[in-house]
Every structure is written in structure tokens, then in C-alpha cells.
Design a protein around this motif. Structure first.
Motif, PDB file in Angstrom:
ATOM      1  N   SER A   1      10.001   3.512   4.564  1.00 47.33           N
ATOM      2  CA  SER A   1      10.172   4.959   4.689  1.00 47.33           C
ATOM      3  C   SER A   1      11.159   5.499   3.656  1.00 47.33           C
ATOM      4  O   SER A   1      10.992   6.618   3.174  1.00 47.33           O
ATOM      5  CB  SER A   1      10.609   5.336   6.107  1.00 47.33           C
ATOM      6  OG  SER A   1      11.880   4.798   6.407  1.00 47.33           O
ATOM      7  N   HIS A   2      12.136   4.715   3.272  1.00 47.69           N
ATOM      8  CA  HIS A   2      13.092   5.132   2.245  1.00 47.69           C
ATOM      9  C   HIS A   2      12.367   5.399   0.931  1.00 47.69           C
ATOM     10  O   HIS A   2      12.560   6.434   0.283  1.00 47.69           O
ATOM     11  CB  HIS A   2      14.177   4.063   2.058  1.00 47.69           C
ATOM     12  CG  HIS A   2      15.148   4.370   0.966  1.00 47.69           C
ATOM     13  ND1 HIS A   2      14.943   3.955  -0.332  1.00 47.69           N
ATOM     14  CD2 HIS A   2      16.307   5.059   0.978  1.00 47.69           C
ATOM     15  CE1 HIS A   2      15.954   4.377  -1.074  1.00 47.69           C
ATOM     16  NE2 HIS A   2      16.796   5.049  -0.316  1.00 47.69           N
ATOM     17  N   THR A   3      11.535   4.459   0.533  1.00 44.51           N
ATOM     18  CA  THR A   3      10.804   4.604  -0.730  1.00 44.51           C
ATOM     19  C   THR A   3       9.851   5.789  -0.680  1.00 44.51           C
ATOM     20  O   THR A   3       9.803   6.592  -1.619  1.00 44.51           O
ATOM     21  CB  THR A   3      10.052   3.307  -1.077  1.00 44.51           C
ATOM     22  OG1 THR A   3      11.019   2.249  -1.219  1.00 44.51           O
ATOM     23  CG2 THR A   3       9.265   3.440  -2.373  1.00 44.51           C
ATOM     24  N   THR A   4       9.119   5.925   0.407  1.00 45.61           N
ATOM     25  CA  THR A   4       8.161   7.029   0.475  1.00 45.61           C
ATOM     26  C   THR A   4       8.870   8.382   0.571  1.00 45.61           C
ATOM     27  O   THR A   4       8.383   9.367   0.004  1.00 45.61           O
ATOM     28  CB  THR A   4       7.160   6.852   1.639  1.00 45.61           C
ATOM     29  OG1 THR A   4       7.876   6.678   2.866  1.00 45.61           O
ATOM     30  CG2 THR A   4       6.262   5.649   1.415  1.00 45.61           C
ATOM     31  N   TYR A   5       9.998   8.430   1.240  1.00 46.38           N
ATOM     32  CA  TYR A   5      10.778   9.670   1.334  1.00 46.38           C
ATOM     33  C   TYR A   5      11.198  10.139  -0.060  1.00 46.38           C
ATOM     34  O   TYR A   5      10.978  11.284  -0.449  1.00 46.38           O
ATOM     35  CB  TYR A   5      12.004   9.428   2.222  1.00 46.38           C
ATOM     36  CG  TYR A   5      12.969  10.587   2.294  1.00 46.38           C
ATOM     37  CD1 TYR A   5      12.712  11.671   3.125  1.00 46.38           C
ATOM     38  CD2 TYR A   5      14.137  10.594   1.542  1.00 46.38           C
ATOM     39  CE1 TYR A   5      13.605  12.736   3.207  1.00 46.38           C
ATOM     40  CE2 TYR A   5      15.031  11.652   1.612  1.00 46.38           C
ATOM     41  CZ  TYR A   5      14.763  12.716   2.436  1.00 46.38           C
ATOM     42  OH  TYR A   5      15.645  13.763   2.513  1.00 46.38           O
TER      43      TYR A   5
ATOM     44  N   GLU B   1       0.833  -1.210   0.000  1.00 45.19           N
ATOM     45  CA  GLU B   1       0.000   0.000   0.000  1.00 45.19           C
ATOM     46  C   GLU B   1       0.862   1.252   0.000  1.00 45.19           C
ATOM     47  O   GLU B   1       0.621   2.188  -0.757  1.00 45.19           O
ATOM     48  CB  GLU B   1      -0.953  -0.001   1.194  1.00 45.19           C
ATOM     49  CG  GLU B   1      -1.855   1.213   1.261  1.00 45.19           C
ATOM     50  CD  GLU B   1      -2.747   1.402   0.037  1.00 45.19           C
ATOM     51  OE1 GLU B   1      -3.061   2.567  -0.281  1.00 45.19           O
ATOM     52  OE2 GLU B   1      -3.131   0.401  -0.607  1.00 45.19           O
ATOM     53  N   ALA B   2       1.888   1.268   0.847  1.00 45.04           N
ATOM     54  CA  ALA B   2       2.775   2.434   0.893  1.00 45.04           C
ATOM     55  C   ALA B   2       3.499   2.626  -0.436  1.00 45.04           C
ATOM     56  O   ALA B   2       3.679   3.751  -0.903  1.00 45.04           O
ATOM     57  CB  ALA B   2       3.790   2.267   2.030  1.00 45.04           C
ATOM     58  N   ARG B   3       3.878   1.540  -1.080  1.00 42.33           N
ATOM     59  CA  ARG B   3       4.645   1.638  -2.319  1.00 42.33           C
ATOM     60  C   ARG B   3       3.796   2.129  -3.493  1.00 42.33           C
ATOM     61  O   ARG B   3       4.324   2.591  -4.501  1.00 42.33           O
ATOM     62  CB  ARG B   3       5.279   0.288  -2.662  1.00 42.33           C
ATOM     63  CG  ARG B   3       6.416   0.428  -3.686  1.00 42.33           C
ATOM     64  CD  ARG B   3       7.054  -0.923  -3.954  1.00 42.33           C
ATOM     65  NE  ARG B   3       8.179  -0.841  -4.864  1.00 42.33           N
ATOM     66  CZ  ARG B   3       8.079  -0.747  -6.187  1.00 42.33           C
ATOM     67  NH1 ARG B   3       6.897  -0.709  -6.771  1.00 42.33           N
ATOM     68  NH2 ARG B   3       9.169  -0.705  -6.945  1.00 42.33           N
ATOM     69  N   THR B   4       2.472   2.077  -3.370  1.00 40.60           N
ATOM     70  CA  THR B   4       1.628   2.610  -4.455  1.00 40.60           C
ATOM     71  C   THR B   4       1.857   4.105  -4.652  1.00 40.60           C
ATOM     72  O   THR B   4       1.629   4.622  -5.746  1.00 40.60           O
ATOM     73  CB  THR B   4       0.122   2.365  -4.225  1.00 40.60           C
ATOM     74  OG1 THR B   4      -0.298   3.049  -3.042  1.00 40.60           O
ATOM     75  CG2 THR B   4      -0.200   0.886  -4.150  1.00 40.60           C
ATOM     76  N   ARG B   5       2.316   4.803  -3.613  1.00 40.78           N
ATOM     77  CA  ARG B   5       2.650   6.229  -3.766  1.00 40.78           C
ATOM     78  C   ARG B   5       3.738   6.397  -4.822  1.00 40.78           C
ATOM     79  O   ARG B   5       3.761   7.384  -5.536  1.00 40.78           O
ATOM     80  CB  ARG B   5       3.130   6.828  -2.438  1.00 40.78           C
ATOM     81  CG  ARG B   5       2.103   6.855  -1.365  1.00 40.78           C
ATOM     82  CD  ARG B   5       1.017   7.827  -1.719  1.00 40.78           C
ATOM     83  NE  ARG B   5       0.197   8.099  -0.570  1.00 40.78           N
ATOM     84  CZ  ARG B   5      -0.634   9.111  -0.494  1.00 40.78           C
ATOM     85  NH1 ARG B   5      -0.739   9.948  -1.496  1.00 40.78           N
ATOM     86  NH2 ARG B   5      -1.353   9.285   0.567  1.00 40.78           N
TER      87      ARG B   5
END
Length: 152
Positions: A134-138, A14-18
């Protein structure tokens, strides 16, 4: 009842969909955009996310057969070579599949296993997984701002 692994994979996906949703709207010309004085381009950030996902698969979760030459980590700067959108999308699709495959093999007790890396020290696998999320979303946030306001 779901396992810890199933819950954590759902959270990560879900977070990686960003990130993955942004890729759908990019065109090749966007890859060279930078927001000065930042040295990183959109293309560099995409490649970097893929590089780090593969490093996590190999070094944190033990995917020993994973081949990775983390060019963005090695260079530690944008070299201007990340300009092929199809290649970058294929690379990050691959990095996602590799990381997902090894993460799905974890059993509940594995998440408490302590690992040590030179990049972020001693962490449990669960803490390390939080780090990749958090790395990917950052960097995805950076990517969005650079794409919106950056110039070629």
C-alpha cells in the motif's frame, strides 16, 4: 498448489507494476515537478519508494546484509537532489530485487511471525507486507498526479 509466499509475491509484483510502468514514460525533466503546495517532487517519490523497499527488506524480513541509507526518510523532506532518472530507475530496480529475494525465502509459517518497528508498531509479516504494497501504490498515485498536473 502455490505457497503463501508465491501468492503474496505475485500480488505484490502485480501491484508494483502501477509504479514500474510509470517509470517507462518519464523523462528527466519530470523529476523536478511538484504540485503545490506539496513539497515532494516526482524524483523524491521515486527515491522514497526505493528507500522504503530496502528498509522493509532489512528491518521486516531480515536481510541483514542489505545496505541502505534512506535519505528521503532521514531528511523527511524533498532536498531537490533526485534529478537523475537513470540513477533513480537503477535504485528502484535494485530495491525491488533485494526485497523480492528476501521475501521469496519466506516459508508459510514466517508470514505469521510478529515483528515490531518504530514506524508502524507490531504487525505480522503478512500485515507488514500489506503495508509495503500500500505504501508503494499510495506514493505511485501521488507520482502520477504530480507528473500530470505538476510544474517544475
Amino acid at each position: 498448489m502455490k505457497t503463501k509466499t508465491q501468492i503474496l509475491v505475485e500480488l505484490w509484483q502485480e501491484a508494483r507494476t502501477r509504479f514500474s510502468n510509470q517509470l517507462l514514460n518519464l523523462v528527466e525533466a519530470d523529476l523536478s515537478k511538484k504540485l503545490l503546495p506539496s513539497p515532494n517532487s516526482v524524483g523524491f517519490l521515486i527515491r522514497h519508494i526505493g528507500d522504503v523497499e530496502l528498509l522493509f527488506a532489512k528491518n521486516v524480513f531480515g536481510a541483514k546484509d542489505t545496505k541502505v541509507i534512506a535519505k528521503t526518510v532521514i531528511a523527511q523532506k524533498d532536498t531537490g537532489e533526485w534529478t537523475n532518472l537513470t540513477e533513480l530507475i537503477n535504485y528502484t530496480n535494485h530495491s525491488f530485487k533485494v526485497l523480492k529475494s528476501i521475501v521469496e525465502k519466506q516459508i508459510d509459517v514466517d508470514w505469521e511471525t510478529v515483528i515490531k518497528t518504530k514506524e508502524f508498531g507490531v504487525k505480522s509479516k503478512a500485515e507488514a507486507f500489506g503495508r509495503i504494497i500500500s505504501h508503494t501504490t499510495y506514493h505511485t498515485g501521488q507520482l502520477a498526479i504530480i507528473n500530470k498536473y505538476g510544474m517544475v
